[in-house]
Design a protein around this motif. Structure first.
Motif, PDB file in Angstrom:
ATOM      1  N   SER A 191     -35.007 -20.557  58.423  1.00 36.78           N
ATOM      2  CA  SER A 191     -34.904 -22.090  58.145  1.00 36.78           C
ATOM      3  C   SER A 191     -34.089 -22.787  57.967  1.00 36.78           C
ATOM      4  O   SER A 191     -32.751 -23.046  58.334  1.00 36.78           O
ATOM      5  CB  SER A 191     -35.657 -22.009  56.173  1.00 36.78           C
ATOM      6  N   ILE A 192     -34.134 -24.509  58.173  1.00 40.98           N
ATOM      7  CA  ILE A 192     -32.898 -25.137  58.550  1.00 40.98           C
ATOM      8  C   ILE A 192     -33.113 -26.205  57.824  1.00 40.98           C
ATOM      9  O   ILE A 192     -35.043 -26.578  57.616  1.00 40.98           O
ATOM     10  CB  ILE A 192     -33.157 -25.464  60.447  1.00 40.98           C
ATOM     11  N   TYR A 193     -32.781 -26.595  57.311  1.00 45.04           N
ATOM     12  CA  TYR A 193     -32.564 -28.590  56.632  1.00 45.04           C
ATOM     13  C   TYR A 193     -31.910 -29.614  57.622  1.00 45.04           C
ATOM     14  O   TYR A 193     -30.293 -29.463  57.808  1.00 45.04           O
ATOM     15  CB  TYR A 193     -32.155 -28.066  55.176  1.00 45.04           C
ATOM     16  N   ALA A 194     -32.286 -30.979  58.071  1.00 42.21           N
ATOM     17  CA  ALA A 194     -31.601 -32.042  58.748  1.00 42.21           C
ATOM     18  C   ALA A 194     -32.368 -32.669  57.539  1.00 42.21           C
ATOM     19  O   ALA A 194     -33.076 -33.369  57.238  1.00 42.21           O
ATOM     20  CB  ALA A 194     -31.973 -32.448  59.339  1.00 42.21           C
ATOM     21  N   ALA A 195     -31.253 -33.106  56.226  1.00 36.41           N
ATOM     22  CA  ALA A 195     -30.974 -33.969  55.251  1.00 36.41           C
ATOM     23  C   ALA A 195     -30.133 -34.909  55.781  1.00 36.41           C
ATOM     24  O   ALA A 195     -28.825 -35.303  56.200  1.00 36.41           O
ATOM     25  CB  ALA A 195     -30.114 -33.747  54.110  1.00 36.41           C
ATOM     26  N   ASP A 196     -30.645 -36.838  55.375  1.00 38.68           N
ATOM     27  CA  ASP A 196     -30.489 -38.169  56.077  1.00 38.68           C
ATOM     28  C   ASP A 196     -29.217 -38.587  55.294  1.00 38.68           C
ATOM     29  O   ASP A 196     -29.658 -38.204  54.056  1.00 38.68           O
ATOM     30  CB  ASP A 196     -31.461 -38.520  57.055  1.00 38.68           C
ATOM     31  N   ASN A 197     -29.032 -39.521  55.927  1.00 40.53           N
ATOM     32  CA  ASN A 197     -28.373 -40.656  54.911  1.00 40.53           C
ATOM     33  C   ASN A 197     -27.147 -39.782  54.266  1.00 40.53           C
ATOM     34  O   ASN A 197     -26.632 -40.193  52.858  1.00 40.53           O
ATOM     35  CB  ASN A 197     -29.148 -41.292  54.127  1.00 40.53           C
ATOM     36  N   VAL A 198     -25.942 -39.057  54.452  1.00 40.15           N
ATOM     37  CA  VAL A 198     -25.293 -37.922  53.246  1.00 40.15           C
ATOM     38  C   VAL A 198     -24.144 -39.026  53.841  1.00 40.15           C
ATOM     39  O   VAL A 198     -22.889 -38.288  52.697  1.00 40.15           O
ATOM     40  CB  VAL A 198     -25.088 -36.181  53.937  1.00 40.15           C
ATOM     41  N   ILE A 199     -23.536 -40.010  54.992  1.00 37.82           N
ATOM     42  CA  ILE A 199     -22.840 -40.697  54.348  1.00 37.82           C
ATOM     43  C   ILE A 199     -23.032 -42.054  54.096  1.00 37.82           C
ATOM     44  O   ILE A 199     -22.038 -42.747  53.098  1.00 37.82           O
ATOM     45  CB  ILE A 199     -22.222 -41.176  55.600  1.00 37.82           C
ATOM     46  N   LYS A 200     -24.200 -42.776  54.612  1.00 39.49           N
ATOM     47  CA  LYS A 200     -24.711 -43.803  53.797  1.00 39.49           C
ATOM     48  C   LYS A 200     -26.015 -43.601  53.626  1.00 39.49           C
ATOM     49  O   LYS A 200     -27.042 -43.555  54.751  1.00 39.49           O
ATOM     50  CB  LYS A 200     -24.574 -44.969  55.113  1.00 39.49           C
ATOM     51  N   PRO A 201     -26.083 -43.812  52.004  1.00 36.81           N
ATOM     52  CA  PRO A 201     -25.480 -44.281  51.056  1.00 36.81           C
ATOM     53  C   PRO A 201     -24.713 -43.187  50.682  1.00 36.81           C
ATOM     54  O   PRO A 201     -23.903 -42.926  49.636  1.00 36.81           O
ATOM     55  CB  PRO A 201     -26.338 -44.357  49.692  1.00 36.81           C
ATOM     56  N   GLY A 202     -24.749 -41.597  51.522  1.00 36.84           N
ATOM     57  CA  GLY A 202     -23.899 -40.616  51.360  1.00 36.84           C
ATOM     58  C   GLY A 202     -24.977 -40.140  49.787  1.00 36.84           C
ATOM     59  O   GLY A 202     -25.876 -40.125  49.101  1.00 36.84           O
ATOM     60  N   ASN A 203     -24.229 -38.751  49.785  1.00 35.22           N
ATOM     61  CA  ASN A 203     -25.147 -37.435  48.593  1.00 35.22           C
ATOM     62  C   ASN A 203     -24.119 -36.301  48.382  1.00 35.22           C
ATOM     63  O   ASN A 203     -24.399 -35.157  48.867  1.00 35.22           O
ATOM     64  CB  ASN A 203     -26.599 -37.442  48.924  1.00 35.22           C
ATOM     65  N   PRO A 204     -23.561 -36.127  47.611  1.00 35.94           N
ATOM     66  CA  PRO A 204     -22.401 -35.590  47.130  1.00 35.94           C
ATOM     67  C   PRO A 204     -23.246 -34.321  46.679  1.00 35.94           C
ATOM     68  O   PRO A 204     -22.396 -33.245  47.107  1.00 35.94           O
ATOM     69  CB  PRO A 204     -21.394 -36.437  46.334  1.00 35.94           C
ATOM     70  N   LEU A 205     -24.132 -34.121  45.433  1.00 38.32           N
ATOM     71  CA  LEU A 205     -24.399 -33.763  44.912  1.00 38.32           C
ATOM     72  C   LEU A 205     -25.560 -32.370  45.716  1.00 38.32           C
ATOM     73  O   LEU A 205     -25.023 -30.891  46.165  1.00 38.32           O
ATOM     74  CB  LEU A 205     -25.400 -33.658  44.010  1.00 38.32           C
ATOM     75  N   TYR A 206     -25.581 -32.967  46.866  1.00 40.98           N
ATOM     76  CA  TYR A 206     -26.602 -32.644  47.785  1.00 40.98           C
ATOM     77  C   TYR A 206     -25.488 -31.165  49.064  1.00 40.98           C
ATOM     78  O   TYR A 206     -25.572 -29.857  48.847  1.00 40.98           O
ATOM     79  CB  TYR A 206     -27.393 -33.071  48.560  1.00 40.98           C
ATOM     80  N   LEU A 207     -24.782 -32.479  49.150  1.00 40.03           N
ATOM     81  CA  LEU A 207     -23.607 -31.661  50.365  1.00 40.03           C
ATOM     82  C   LEU A 207     -22.792 -30.854  49.579  1.00 40.03           C
ATOM     83  O   LEU A 207     -22.736 -29.759  49.973  1.00 40.03           O
ATOM     84  CB  LEU A 207     -22.865 -32.812  50.849  1.00 40.03           C
ATOM     85  N   GLN A 208     -22.232 -30.857  48.156  1.00 39.06           N
ATOM     86  CA  GLN A 208     -22.022 -29.562  47.242  1.00 39.06           C
ATOM     87  C   GLN A 208     -23.013 -28.814  47.110  1.00 39.06           C
ATOM     88  O   GLN A 208     -22.197 -27.040  47.431  1.00 39.06           O
ATOM     89  CB  GLN A 208     -21.642 -29.848  45.939  1.00 39.06           C
TER      90      GLN A 208
END
Ligand SMILES: C[S@@+](CC[C@H](N)C(=O)[O-])C[C@H]1O[C@@H](n2cnc3c(N)ncnc32)[C@H](O)[C@@H]1O
Length: 264
Positions: A191-208
């Motif tokens: 499976s692949i996940y593509a998460a948009d807007n991880v810089i603007k506005p950002g999503n540090p918890l998801y990235l972590q």
């Protein structure tokens, strides 16, 4: 903005004007615009022409919070490369991504694109524009909060595996919704996940979360509040940031995460 980027975005003010930039009637106004468009006839059954007209509205009338031309290319390329069978999108808005990615999915022989949208009016707009683009056989719009729709589709037996998950809704819901998919076994190796807007506005918890090792996830697993989705810490992820631009020209990025195995 560099001159190149200025040209790339047409040199037009394709960005939010003021504090209210959605749900103020513009989504219905978009429908009026589309159905009064001089090229309406050419749009029927032609996803690219529908996307062009949505972009035209966003550039010349009011900003629309779509993924836009630039970042959608990254995901269309991913669909061409990976050939998913089933795509789920969290957050459909007026259907721009559903039309762009639904068309790419159909072109490679994929079958199911589920667009999960909480707002019933937006969902109605998605359905109408998907129909206009001739994609109703592939794209199905599910109305309601994404967490409920994921559980319902799984319970009904409609959805049992997600090849590509596109996260583009409420930023704090990215991680809990991914964990719901993990718990239900909707995602697994491949499976692949593509998460948009991880810089603007950002999503540090998801990235972590998607950049954590199994050991790190297991450590925090016991500390999760019992009412929140706990996920499956055993899924092994490989995650990378792909830079791009918002339709306004503001830098942003998509986080592409691949599930590359399951730790026994
Ligand atoms: C950025 S827009 C989506 C843009 C769309 N993916 C595109 O690129 O064309 C975010 C959408 O997510 C929806 N949304 C927000 N929270 C949601 C939730 N929990 N479940 C489903 N939809 C949600 C909003 O109503 C809005 O339409």
């Amino acid at each position: 903005m560099s001159e190149d980027k200025h040209n790339l975005f047409g040199g037009t003010p394709y960005q939010p004007q003021g504090e209210i930039y959605f749900n103020d009637g513009r989504e219905i106004e978009l429908l009026d615009f589309m159905y009064a468009h001089p090229h309406l006839k050419d749009m029927r059954g032609n996803p690219q022409k529908v996307l062009d007209a949505i972009d035209e509205y966003g550039k010349t009338r009011k900003y629309l919070m779509n993924i836009g031309e630039y970042k959608s290319k990254t995901i269309v390329d991913l669909i061409k490369e990976e050939k998913p069978h089933t795509i789920v999108e969290l957050g459909g808005y007026v259907g721009y991504s559903a039309i762009a990615f639904g068309a790419a999915l159909r072109n490679i022989g994929g079958k199911h694109y589920y667009s999960l949208e909480m707002n019933p009016e937006f969902a109605a707009v998605i359905s109408m524009l998907v129909d206009l683009a001739g994609l109703s056989d592939v794209v199905k719009v599910e109305v309601g909060p994404s967490s409920d729709s994921l559980k319902r589709l799984h319970e009904e037996g409609t959805l049992n595996h997600i090849d590509l998950l596109f996260l583009d809704h409420y930023k704090p819901a990215y991680t809990p919704d991914l964990k719901i998919c993990e718990e239900l076994g909707l995602v697994s190796e491949g499976s692949i996940y593509a998460a948009d807007n991880v810089i603007k506005p950002g999503n540090p918890l998801y990235l972590q979360y998607v950049r954590s090792t199994v050991q790190e996830k297991k450590k925090s697993f016991g500390q999760i509040d019992s009412t929140a989705p706990r996920g499956n810490p055993n899924l092994i992820y490989d995650s990378q940031l792909i830079e791009g631009w918002e339709p306004s020209g503001v830098p942003d990025a998509i986080e592409i995460t691949r599930c590359i195995g399951i730790q026994a």
